[in-house]
Scaffold this motif. Sequence first.
Motif, short mmCIF file in Angstrom:
data_model
loop_
_atom_site.label_atom_id
_atom_site.label_comp_id
_atom_site.label_asym_id
_atom_site.label_seq_id
_atom_site.Cartn_x
_atom_site.Cartn_y
_atom_site.Cartn_z
N PRO A 131 65.48 6.11 114.39
CA PRO A 131 64.75 4.87 114.11
C PRO A 131 63.41 4.83 114.82
N TRP A 132 62.46 4.11 114.22
CA TRP A 132 61.14 3.98 114.83
C TRP A 132 60.51 2.66 114.40
N ARG A 133 59.43 2.30 115.08
CA ARG A 133 58.68 1.08 114.77
C ARG A 133 57.36 1.45 114.11
N SER A 134 57.05 0.76 113.02
CA SER A 134 55.76 0.98 112.36
C SER A 134 54.64 0.38 113.20
N LEU A 135 53.40 0.69 112.82
CA LEU A 135 52.25 0.13 113.53
C LEU A 135 52.24 -1.39 113.49
N ARG A 136 52.89 -1.98 112.48
CA ARG A 136 52.96 -3.43 112.36
C ARG A 136 54.27 -4.00 112.91
N GLY A 137 55.02 -3.19 113.62
CA GLY A 137 56.20 -3.69 114.30
C GLY A 137 57.47 -3.70 113.49
N GLY A 138 57.46 -3.11 112.30
CA GLY A 138 58.66 -3.10 111.47
C GLY A 138 59.66 -2.05 111.92
N HIS A 139 60.95 -2.38 111.82
CA HIS A 139 62.01 -1.44 112.18
C HIS A 139 62.32 -0.56 110.97
N ILE A 140 62.04 0.75 111.10
CA ILE A 140 62.33 1.73 110.06
C ILE A 140 63.53 2.54 110.55
N ASP A 141 64.56 2.62 109.72
CA ASP A 141 65.84 3.16 110.18
C ASP A 141 65.82 4.65 110.49
N ARG A 142 64.96 5.41 109.80
CA ARG A 142 64.84 6.85 110.10
C ARG A 142 63.40 7.28 109.90
N ARG A 143 62.97 8.25 110.71
CA ARG A 143 61.64 8.82 110.53
C ARG A 143 61.79 10.07 109.65
N LEU A 144 61.26 9.99 108.44
CA LEU A 144 61.36 11.10 107.49
C LEU A 144 59.95 11.44 106.99
N HIS A 145 59.51 12.66 107.29
CA HIS A 145 58.24 13.16 106.79
C HIS A 145 58.53 14.26 105.77
N LEU A 146 57.73 14.30 104.70
CA LEU A 146 57.91 15.31 103.66
C LEU A 146 56.74 16.28 103.67
N ASP A 147 57.05 17.55 103.45
CA ASP A 147 56.02 18.57 103.33
C ASP A 147 55.69 18.76 101.85
N LEU A 148 54.84 17.89 101.35
CA LEU A 148 54.37 17.98 99.96
C LEU A 148 53.10 17.16 99.84
N LYS A 149 52.37 17.34 98.78
CA LYS A 149 51.13 16.59 98.54
C LYS A 149 51.42 15.49 97.53
N LEU A 150 51.15 14.25 97.92
CA LEU A 150 51.45 13.10 97.07
C LEU A 150 50.16 12.46 96.59
N ASP A 151 50.02 12.35 95.27
CA ASP A 151 48.88 11.62 94.70
C ASP A 151 49.01 10.15 95.08
N ALA A 152 47.87 9.52 95.41
CA ALA A 152 47.90 8.12 95.84
C ALA A 152 48.52 7.21 94.79
N ARG A 153 48.39 7.58 93.52
CA ARG A 153 48.95 6.74 92.46
C ARG A 153 50.48 6.86 92.37
N SER A 154 51.04 7.83 93.07
CA SER A 154 52.50 7.98 93.11
C SER A 154 53.11 7.26 94.30
N GLU A 155 52.28 6.66 95.16
CA GLU A 155 52.81 5.93 96.31
C GLU A 155 53.68 4.77 95.82
#
Length: 307
Positions: A135-159
Amino acid sequence: MPNPSTDLSLDAISDRVANLCDGIAPRLVTVHGLRRRSSTGIIWRPGLVLTAEEALEADEDILITRPDGNQVRARLVGRDPSTDIALLRTEEQPIADVPFRETSGLRVGHLVLAAGRQPEGACAAFGIVALAGGPWRSLRGGHIDRRLHLDLKLDARSEGGAALDINGQIIGMTVLGPGGRVLVIPSETIERVAPQLLAHGRIARGYLGLGLQPVRIDQTIANVAGPAEPKGLIVISVDPNGPGQKAGIKQGDILIRWNAASLHSVRRVHTLLGPESVGESITIGMLRAGNQISLTVEIAERSNPQE
């Protein structure tokens, strides 16, 4: 005849990924904001769409392009900047509730498909889990249950699109982090936040009613705050109706402690003012005219959770 469960040929892998795209495509929509910047949304339940809060430019004039190509209007149900989740309501279509998979079994190296929808049609990116933490806290203080980073390139329109495991189950929503890093808002966070947005239109956030700015404490009194961190937060404004004012905090006071913990950044305060803080009584240690004092503050609920 090859066994599908053990066939690791490139053709079999390619077909498997393409089938995953076909399976999720009916659940993905394009979300058009005020200036028609598009992002992706996931049909969570009939008539309800999840999307990335940061990509949603405004609360009004929202259009949805459905998988069949038709455009319909949508209205905002609620948004939570702290977890980057927004919920929209649009025309209902006959579709089952979306199944989410818990992410506890995800490990670094697991294959992940990031699926989105652009105005031209469905789109995808394929990669691996690059980081799987707790778990981690976002820059705005939100509780995120897991930190998951992906190794891929994401188009902004797919966010705002879906992150899928190799079995086609949704593990969360893809968002863009600092430096273009692709993050996943995990299914556990979505299943916790989305029902609250549906029920209340917002997520409760704590409020002190204080404008704060970091400041270095004079070395002669630095030991009050702790020798390693001669810093505090100076009060630059006080809401006349806020909890801080009611507790007796004044402009010019320097906050140095939250209960037993030192205070040396505004971000730390935002983290501490999470949903669970509302109604809590805390002891604020501070410096006033060079003297150390303590006041008890009862944290209120922020009336505008987007601030």
